[in-house]
Motif scaffolding. Structure first.
Motif: not given
Length: 261
Positions: A102-105, A146-147, A195-198
């Protein structure tokens, strides 16, 4: 003065953790991605899209679209990182108690469609997640914390940052890392926002690093002390570029948390 002491003092030759990760990422650019790694990177991106689409048409993303009118990679990362974690079908790296996709991609694809940034983001962040372990997961939501590293590493690679810029992107995002488990102990929309904020934090840190914004290169010492329990960084670094964690992802057939201990 102080600057001279920093350059010449007893620890001057020591390389900080964010610099070690940056060193690997830069040297890895010269190496072709293996067929196996490419296969699993494509699989991760396909799975991310499958998690993304249902999340784009329900809250909180539908509400967020009303809240924000600007455009650009940071907002794209925020919205899509949130959406991909909303309906609980995103991928899992079990050893890091972490959903890297979610965060990385989201961060990677706000800047490029190349697969290498995805791989780099996964390899760096999953190692940080594995090192931080259960002690971190007790109070923190790893996909948010971590994200941030996965997103920053992916964005830094997408922007082709040079070594010091890459290290500073990781250093800056470390102090942005957040996401409390308590935020989803009651009915709320906070969990996917982590996840979005990451994703947004990673893109922000990388874009700023490209322009010369610096972070504290020793910041991981504070991250470990405040949010972990004496993590063993060297264990993960030893296999970096050899054992690709992206090939060991768990993909969900059903919406669930997926973590078991």
């Amino acid at each position: 003065g102080l600057q001279a002491h920093r350059r010449c003092g007893p620890g001057a030759a020591l390389m900080h953790l964010v610099e070690k990760f940056a060193d690997w990422a830069i040297s890895f650019r010269d190496q072709p991605l293996s067929k196996e790694v490419l296969h699993h990177a494509r699989r991760a991106v396909i799975d991310w899209h499958a998690a993304l689409y249902p999340g784009m048409v329900v809250p909180p993303v539908t509400l967020m679209k009303k809240a924000f009118t600007e455009k650009g990679p940071r907002l794209k990362a925020l919205l899509e990182g949130t959406a991909a974690h909303t309906v609980e079908v995103d991928d899992i790296f079990r050893d890091g108690i972490y959903h890297p996709g979610a965060p990385t991609i989201a961060a990677a694809r706000s800047l490029t469609e190349e697969l290498r940034p995805v791989v780099v983001g996964y390899e760096i962040s999953t190692r940080i997640g594995a090192a931080m372990g259960k002690a971190h997961y007790k109070h923190w939501h790893n996909t948010g914390t971590i994200g941030s590293f996965g997103a920053a590493a992916a964005a830094a690679e997408a922007l082709k940052l040079e070594r010091q810029q890459f290290a500073h992107a990781l250093a800056t995002v470390t102090t942005f890392a957040a996401g409390l488990q308590q935020a989803f102990r009651m009915d709320s929309m906070s969990k996917p926002l982590h996840a979005g904020r990451a994703a947004e934090a990673g893109v922000t840190a990388a874009l700023m690093a490209r322009e010369g914004v610096t972070g504290s290169l020793d910041v991981m010492a504070g991250f470990a002390a405040a949010m972990g329990d004496n993590p063993d960084w060297e264990k993960g670094l030893a296999t970096l570029g050899k054992d690709f964690h992206i090939t060991r992802m768990t993909f969900k057939n059903h919406a669930c948390c997926g973590h078991t201990f």
